[in-house]
Scaffold this motif. Sequence first.
Motif, mmCIF file in Angstrom:
data_model
loop_
_atom_site.group_PDB
_atom_site.id
_atom_site.type_symbol
_atom_site.label_atom_id
_atom_site.label_comp_id
_atom_site.label_asym_id
_atom_site.label_seq_id
_atom_site.Cartn_x
_atom_site.Cartn_y
_atom_site.Cartn_z
ATOM 1 N N PHE A 59 25.356 29.554 27.096
ATOM 2 C CA PHE A 59 26.800 29.379 27.068
ATOM 3 C C PHE A 59 27.362 29.143 25.663
ATOM 4 O O PHE A 59 28.580 29.045 25.500
ATOM 5 C CB PHE A 59 27.193 28.222 27.988
ATOM 6 N N LEU A 60 26.509 29.050 24.665
ATOM 7 C CA LEU A 60 26.999 28.961 23.292
ATOM 8 C C LEU A 60 27.669 30.280 22.907
ATOM 9 O O LEU A 60 27.116 31.353 23.139
ATOM 10 C CB LEU A 60 25.844 28.685 22.320
ATOM 11 N N ILE A 61 28.869 30.200 22.320
ATOM 12 C CA ILE A 61 29.500 31.437 21.877
ATOM 13 C C ILE A 61 28.623 32.093 20.807
ATOM 14 O O ILE A 61 28.055 31.406 19.955
ATOM 15 C CB ILE A 61 30.918 31.191 21.330
ATOM 16 N N PRO A 62 28.491 33.410 20.837
ATOM 17 C CA PRO A 62 27.630 34.087 19.861
ATOM 18 C C PRO A 62 28.221 34.004 18.459
ATOM 19 O O PRO A 62 29.440 34.013 18.287
ATOM 20 C CB PRO A 62 27.597 35.535 20.363
ATOM 21 N N PRO A 63 27.377 33.896 17.456
ATOM 22 C CA PRO A 63 27.883 33.894 16.080
ATOM 23 C C PRO A 63 28.450 35.262 15.731
ATOM 24 O O PRO A 63 28.032 36.274 16.295
ATOM 25 C CB PRO A 63 26.640 33.577 15.242
ATOM 26 N N PRO A 64 29.399 35.335 14.820
ATOM 27 C CA PRO A 64 29.994 36.630 14.454
ATOM 28 C C PRO A 64 29.009 37.493 13.664
ATOM 29 O O PRO A 64 28.007 36.997 13.137
ATOM 30 C CB PRO A 64 31.189 36.220 13.593
ATOM 31 N N ASP A 65 29.302 38.758 13.580
ATOM 32 C CA ASP A 65 28.464 39.683 12.819
ATOM 33 C C ASP A 65 28.350 39.208 11.372
ATOM 34 O O ASP A 65 29.337 38.805 10.757
ATOM 35 C CB ASP A 65 29.059 41.093 12.834
ATOM 36 N N GLY A 66 27.136 39.265 10.848
ATOM 37 C CA GLY A 66 26.902 38.902 9.463
ATOM 38 C C GLY A 66 26.722 37.428 9.209
ATOM 39 O O GLY A 66 26.456 37.019 8.076
ATOM 40 N N ALA A 67 26.843 36.597 10.253
ATOM 41 C CA ALA A 67 26.680 35.154 10.070
ATOM 42 C C ALA A 67 25.220 34.812 9.776
ATOM 43 O O ALA A 67 24.301 35.490 10.247
ATOM 44 C CB ALA A 67 27.144 34.414 11.313
ATOM 45 N N ASP A 68 25.019 33.781 8.999
ATOM 46 C CA ASP A 68 23.680 33.302 8.652
ATOM 47 C C ASP A 68 23.400 32.080 9.526
ATOM 48 O O ASP A 68 23.892 30.985 9.263
ATOM 49 C CB ASP A 68 23.641 32.928 7.170
ATOM 50 N N VAL A 69 22.615 32.287 10.600
ATOM 51 C CA VAL A 69 22.347 31.222 11.563
ATOM 52 C C VAL A 69 21.222 30.332 11.061
ATOM 53 O O VAL A 69 20.186 30.811 10.603
ATOM 54 C CB VAL A 69 21.983 31.809 12.938
ATOM 55 N N TYR A 70 21.414 29.029 11.151
ATOM 56 C CA TYR A 70 20.376 28.072 10.773
ATOM 57 C C TYR A 70 19.449 27.848 11.970
ATOM 58 O O TYR A 70 19.909 27.613 13.077
ATOM 59 C CB TYR A 70 20.976 26.735 10.358
ATOM 60 N N GLY A 71 18.157 27.912 11.731
ATOM 61 C CA GLY A 71 17.219 27.660 12.808
ATOM 62 C C GLY A 71 17.128 28.825 13.773
ATOM 63 O O GLY A 71 17.363 29.985 13.418
ATOM 64 N N ASP A 72 16.806 28.538 15.025
ATOM 65 C CA ASP A 72 16.625 29.553 16.052
ATOM 66 C C ASP A 72 17.944 30.269 16.315
ATOM 67 O O ASP A 72 18.943 29.628 16.654
ATOM 68 C CB ASP A 72 16.132 28.874 17.336
ATOM 69 N N PRO A 73 18.002 31.580 16.193
ATOM 70 C CA PRO A 73 19.237 32.313 16.444
ATOM 71 C C PRO A 73 19.791 32.088 17.851
ATOM 72 O O PRO A 73 20.995 32.217 18.076
ATOM 73 C CB PRO A 73 18.828 33.772 16.245
ATOM 74 N N ALA A 74 18.920 31.777 18.809
ATOM 75 C CA ALA A 74 19.367 31.536 20.174
ATOM 76 C C ALA A 74 20.010 30.168 20.340
ATOM 77 O O ALA A 74 20.618 29.885 21.370
ATOM 78 C CB ALA A 74 18.190 31.668 21.153
ATOM 79 N N GLY A 75 19.878 29.320 19.323
ATOM 80 C CA GLY A 75 20.403 27.973 19.411
ATOM 81 C C GLY A 75 19.301 26.965 19.671
ATOM 82 O O GLY A 75 18.148 27.323 19.931
ATOM 83 N N SER A 76 19.649 25.702 19.604
ATOM 84 C CA SER A 76 18.692 24.624 19.808
ATOM 85 C C SER A 76 18.901 23.988 21.181
ATOM 86 O O SER A 76 20.034 23.736 21.583
ATOM 87 C CB SER A 76 18.859 23.544 18.738
ATOM 88 N N ALA A 77 17.810 23.761 21.889
ATOM 89 C CA ALA A 77 17.853 23.014 23.144
ATOM 90 C C ALA A 77 17.615 21.549 22.809
ATOM 91 O O ALA A 77 16.564 21.205 22.258
ATOM 92 C CB ALA A 77 16.784 23.536 24.103
ATOM 93 N N ASP A 78 18.570 20.668 23.123
ATOM 94 C CA ASP A 78 18.564 19.315 22.618
ATOM 95 C C ASP A 78 18.454 18.245 23.702
ATOM 96 O O ASP A 78 18.886 18.444 24.839
ATOM 97 C CB ASP A 78 19.833 19.068 21.803
#
Length: 231
Positions: free
Chosen positions: A79-98
Motif C-alpha cells: 500500500f505504499l505509494i510507488p516512488p516516481p520515475d528516477g527516484a533514488d530509493v534508500y534500502g529495499d525498493p519494495a519498502g521496509s517491513a517494520d
Amino acid sequence: MTGLVALAAVTAGAVIAFGSSPGGADAAATPSATASRTGAGAPSGSASASSPAPSASPTAKKPAGQVAHGTHTGDLRYFLIPPPDGADVYGDPAGSADSAADVAAGSADGSQAARALSTYGFRNAASRTYLTADGGSEVSVELVRFRGPSQAAAYYSSSGYQATTLPLQGSYPARGYDLASGSAESSDTLLAISYQGDVHITISVTGGKAPSRALLQHLLDAQYQRLRTGR
C-alpha cells in the motif's frame, strides 16, 4: 544527496505528543523515526539519507495486499505509494517491513512510544524513503496498521506535532506541520499525518529552505487513495 540533511537531524526539536488514551498511556516521539529507520525497515523506517540503495533481487516477490471496508490485509508494503520515475530509493525498493520497536526507535522516549502503539493496537508498519530525481527533495512515507479503523482514528486524533501548523486540502482527516530547522546548515521539513481505515499515514518532504507544499499535498492525496482503493 548534497545539500540535504537527514530528517532525524532536521526535526530533532519537533515533538509529537500523544494524549491520554483509554488505557492511560502517554507518549512523546520525535518525527525523526521515518528517516532514522528507513534502511533497517521502520515507521517510521530506518535508512539514513546516506545509505546506499542496493539493487533489487530479480527473483524478489512483489508485496501483495487487499482492502475492504477500511481493513487492509496482506503485506502493508503493497500500500505504499510507488516512488516516481528516477527516484533514488534508500534500502529495499519494495519498502521496509517494520515492527513496533522500529517505530519507537526514533522517539524521544522509546518506551512511552512503544506503550502508546500497544495501547492503540499496533499490528505492523511499513516505510519507504527516497530522493526525488532532481535531487531537491527527500520524501519519507510511513504506514502503521492498527487493530481496526477506530484504533487508527484514535491514534491520529491523539497525536500532534509541536510545530507551525500547515493548511491542507482534501475531504479526509489530515493535519500538516512546517518543521523549520532554524539553521542555515540544515533543510526544512514539511510533514502531514492522516489515516485511512485501520492505517495511520505519516509523510514528510525535506529539502532546501522551502520544501514543496504542493508535493506534500499530492503525495498525501495519492497515499490516501491507494489505501482506500488498493490502487
